[in-house]
Design an enzyme around this catalytic site. Structure first.
Site, PDB file in Angstrom:
ATOM      1  N   SER A 162       3.765  -2.353  10.250  1.00 52.43           N
ATOM      2  CA  SER A 162       5.231  -2.323  10.359  1.00 52.43           C
ATOM      3  C   SER A 162       5.889  -3.646   9.985  1.00 52.43           C
ATOM      4  O   SER A 162       6.887  -4.039  10.595  1.00 52.43           O
ATOM      5  CB  SER A 162       5.657  -1.882  11.769  1.00 52.43           C
ATOM      6  OG  SER A 162       5.216  -0.558  12.013  1.00 52.43           O
TER       7      SER A 162
ATOM      8  N   GLU B  16      -6.745   4.501   8.093  1.00 52.37           N
ATOM      9  CA  GLU B  16      -6.560   5.926   7.786  1.00 52.37           C
ATOM     10  C   GLU B  16      -7.818   6.492   7.118  1.00 52.37           C
ATOM     11  O   GLU B  16      -8.185   7.640   7.353  1.00 52.37           O
ATOM     12  CB  GLU B  16      -5.304   6.118   6.922  1.00 52.37           C
ATOM     13  CG  GLU B  16      -4.043   5.911   7.749  1.00 52.37           C
ATOM     14  CD  GLU B  16      -2.816   5.473   6.965  1.00 52.37           C
ATOM     15  OE1 GLU B  16      -2.813   5.575   5.727  1.00 52.37           O
ATOM     16  OE2 GLU B  16      -1.849   5.017   7.618  1.00 52.37           O
TER      17      GLU B  16
ATOM     18  N   GLU C 283      -5.054  -5.117  10.885  1.00 57.61           N
ATOM     19  CA  GLU C 283      -4.030  -4.084  11.036  1.00 57.61           C
ATOM     20  C   GLU C 283      -4.264  -3.312  12.337  1.00 57.61           C
ATOM     21  O   GLU C 283      -5.062  -2.360  12.353  1.00 57.61           O
ATOM     22  CB  GLU C 283      -4.094  -3.108   9.868  1.00 57.61           C
ATOM     23  CG  GLU C 283      -3.835  -3.744   8.526  1.00 57.61           C
ATOM     24  CD  GLU C 283      -3.268  -2.731   7.541  1.00 57.61           C
ATOM     25  OE1 GLU C 283      -2.164  -2.945   7.072  1.00 57.61           O
ATOM     26  OE2 GLU C 283      -3.936  -1.715   7.284  1.00 57.61           O
TER      27      GLU C 283
ATOM     28  N   LYS D  11       0.027   4.245  -0.186  1.00 57.57           N
ATOM     29  CA  LYS D  11      -0.628   5.419   0.421  1.00 57.57           C
ATOM     30  C   LYS D  11      -0.448   6.627  -0.515  1.00 57.57           C
ATOM     31  O   LYS D  11      -0.434   6.450  -1.716  1.00 57.57           O
ATOM     32  CB  LYS D  11      -0.085   5.674   1.824  1.00 57.57           C
ATOM     33  CG  LYS D  11      -0.082   4.420   2.690  1.00 57.57           C
ATOM     34  CD  LYS D  11       0.154   4.714   4.123  1.00 57.57           C
ATOM     35  CE  LYS D  11       0.235   3.397   4.883  1.00 57.57           C
ATOM     36  NZ  LYS D  11       0.210   3.571   6.315  1.00 57.57           N
TER      37      LYS D  11
ATOM     38  N   ASN E 144       0.867  -1.180   0.000  1.00 57.91           N
ATOM     39  CA  ASN E 144       0.000   0.000   0.000  1.00 57.91           C
ATOM     40  C   ASN E 144       0.902   1.228   0.000  1.00 57.91           C
ATOM     41  O   ASN E 144       1.523   1.536   1.012  1.00 57.91           O
ATOM     42  CB  ASN E 144      -0.882  -0.043   1.265  1.00 57.91           C
ATOM     43  CG  ASN E 144      -1.654   1.243   1.478  1.00 57.91           C
ATOM     44  OD1 ASN E 144      -1.770   2.073   0.577  1.00 57.91           O
ATOM     45  ND2 ASN E 144      -2.187   1.411   2.680  1.00 57.91           N
TER      46      ASN E 144
ATOM     47  N   HIS F  33      -9.379   0.873   5.199  1.00 60.26           N
ATOM     48  CA  HIS F  33      -8.085   1.111   5.868  1.00 60.26           C
ATOM     49  C   HIS F  33      -8.321   2.070   7.039  1.00 60.26           C
ATOM     50  O   HIS F  33      -9.132   2.983   6.954  1.00 60.26           O
ATOM     51  CB  HIS F  33      -7.083   1.703   4.864  1.00 60.26           C
ATOM     52  CG  HIS F  33      -5.677   1.720   5.403  1.00 60.26           C
ATOM     53  ND1 HIS F  33      -5.260   2.665   6.316  1.00 60.26           N
ATOM     54  CD2 HIS F  33      -4.620   0.901   5.186  1.00 60.26           C
ATOM     55  CE1 HIS F  33      -3.992   2.419   6.623  1.00 60.26           C
ATOM     56  NE2 HIS F  33      -3.590   1.350   5.957  1.00 60.26           N
TER      57      HIS F  33
ATOM     58  N   GLY G  72       2.821   2.064  10.649  1.00 64.55           N
ATOM     59  CA  GLY G  72       3.781   3.147  10.440  1.00 64.55           C
ATOM     60  C   GLY G  72       4.526   3.566  11.692  1.00 64.55           C
ATOM     61  O   GLY G  72       5.159   4.613  11.724  1.00 64.55           O
TER      62      GLY G  72
HETATM   63  C1  PEP Z   1      -0.620   0.019   6.148  1.00 60.89           C
HETATM   64  O1  PEP Z   1      -0.785   1.212   6.047  1.00 60.89           O
HETATM   65  O2  PEP Z   1      -1.471  -0.743   5.663  1.00 60.89           O
HETATM   66  C2  PEP Z   1       0.567  -0.477   6.839  1.00 60.89           C
HETATM   67  C3  PEP Z   1       0.553  -1.698   7.285  1.00 60.89           C
HETATM   68  O3  PEP Z   1       1.615   0.406   6.956  1.00 60.89           O
HETATM   69  P1  PEP Z   1       3.077   0.077   7.554  1.00 60.89           P
HETATM   70  O4  PEP Z   1       3.533  -1.218   6.953  1.00 60.89           O
HETATM   71  O5  PEP Z   1       3.921   1.241   7.123  1.00 60.89           O
HETATM   72  O6  PEP Z   1       2.923  -0.022   9.035  1.00 60.89           O
END
Ligand code: PEP
Length: 267
Positions: A227, A114, A182, A31, A29, A112, A188
């Site tokens: 992460s 976000e 998640e 973003k 992703n 997601h 992040g």
């Molecule tokens: C995400 O935004 O779906 C995500 C898992 O980000 P990151 O791997 O940067 O934590």
């Protein structure tokens, strides 16, 4: 094929019956990152995916990069990071699932954290988006996950159960519906959930899917996201019921993404 209801199923029976059912999926992703120039990363990622074999690899760049990414995908699946629930109409800024499909997308991420947070998306909005995506034949990754405060209060299982109940559509074809767990506090931040935390949540998600969809729930892939990096990918993929990963930051370059794809293929 659509969801139905099955009888109770025990942990060991579940484990035995799910082996080899699900090929791992690693989805990136991007973003709101990337540019036409950044699409040079796709070549080495596609090459590594082919060499590793046995794993599905997808990348979801911003909307404007989908068509050019499809043109240089080299066999990777390219997808969107969101879609509207409506097919067309007065929705300024919206992008429909049909538009994604026309641009060459094969999948889409919905719900997601976000999007849920920045746009106040409810579970029913996420479900509407998932239904719209599935109606276009797009593989649909529905994201769920608890906040830091919810986990500290010990509410994570209840929160995720409620999100699954409200966000997942009833009807889908085999292989098209994917769930991504998640935890928001791990996205992040560099904080990864422990294998024990991931195992507990993925087992709970699997049980909820089987309770709702019967044996078909065994075929839904459950990704972990938060992460995931080269140095924690192998131990994450070794956890039962982890069928791949949704990767943010580490998907932006071939250098950081390829080791994750290779870890999935080796698991
Ligand atoms: C995400 O935004 O779906 C995500 C898992 O980000 P990151 O791997 O940067 O934590």
């Amino acid at each position: 094929m659509s969801g139905g209801h099955g009888g109770p199923i025990t942990g060991s029976v579940l484990k035995a019956r799910t082996m080899h059912l699900r090929r791992k999926l690693v989805a990136g992703n991007w973003k709101m990152n990337g540019s036409l120039a950044a699409l040079t990363e796709l070549g080495p990622i596609a090459e590594a995916a082919r060499a590793a074999g046995g794993v599905d690899v997808a990348l979801c760049p911003p909307f404007t990069l989908i068509a050019p990414a499809v043109a240089r995908s080299g066999g990777l699946s390219i997808g969107g990071q969101d879609c509207h629930w409506a097919e067309s109409g007065a929705h300024t800024g919206g992008v429909s699932a049909a538009m994604l499909k026309e641009a060459g997308a094969k999948l889409v991420i919905v719900g997601h954290s976000e999007c849920r947070a920045e746009r106040g998306e409810s579970d029913s909005v996420v479900r509407g988006k998932a239904e719209a995506a599935l109606a276009q034949g797009l593989q649909t990754i529905v994201c769920v996950g608890e906040s830091d405060a919810e986990r500290r209060a010990g509410d994570q299982l209840a929160i995720v159960a409620r999100q699954l109940e409200g966000s997942l559509p009833d009807d889908w074809k085999d292989g098209e519906l994917v769930v991504a767990y998640e935890p928001i506090w791990a996205i992040g931040t560099g904080k990864v959930a422990t294998p024990a935390d991931i195992a507990a949540m993925h087992a709970a998600i699997r049980a909820a899917l089987v309770a709702r969809f019967g044996d078909l729930g065994l075929r839904i892939r459950i990704l972990y996201g938060g992460s995931v990096k080269a140095d924690n990918a192998a131990e994450t993929f070794a956890v039962a019921d982890v069928d791949g990963a949704l990767v943010g930051g580490a998907s932006l370059t071939a250098e950081s993404f390829v080791p994750i794809v290779e870890a999935a293929a080796a698991s």
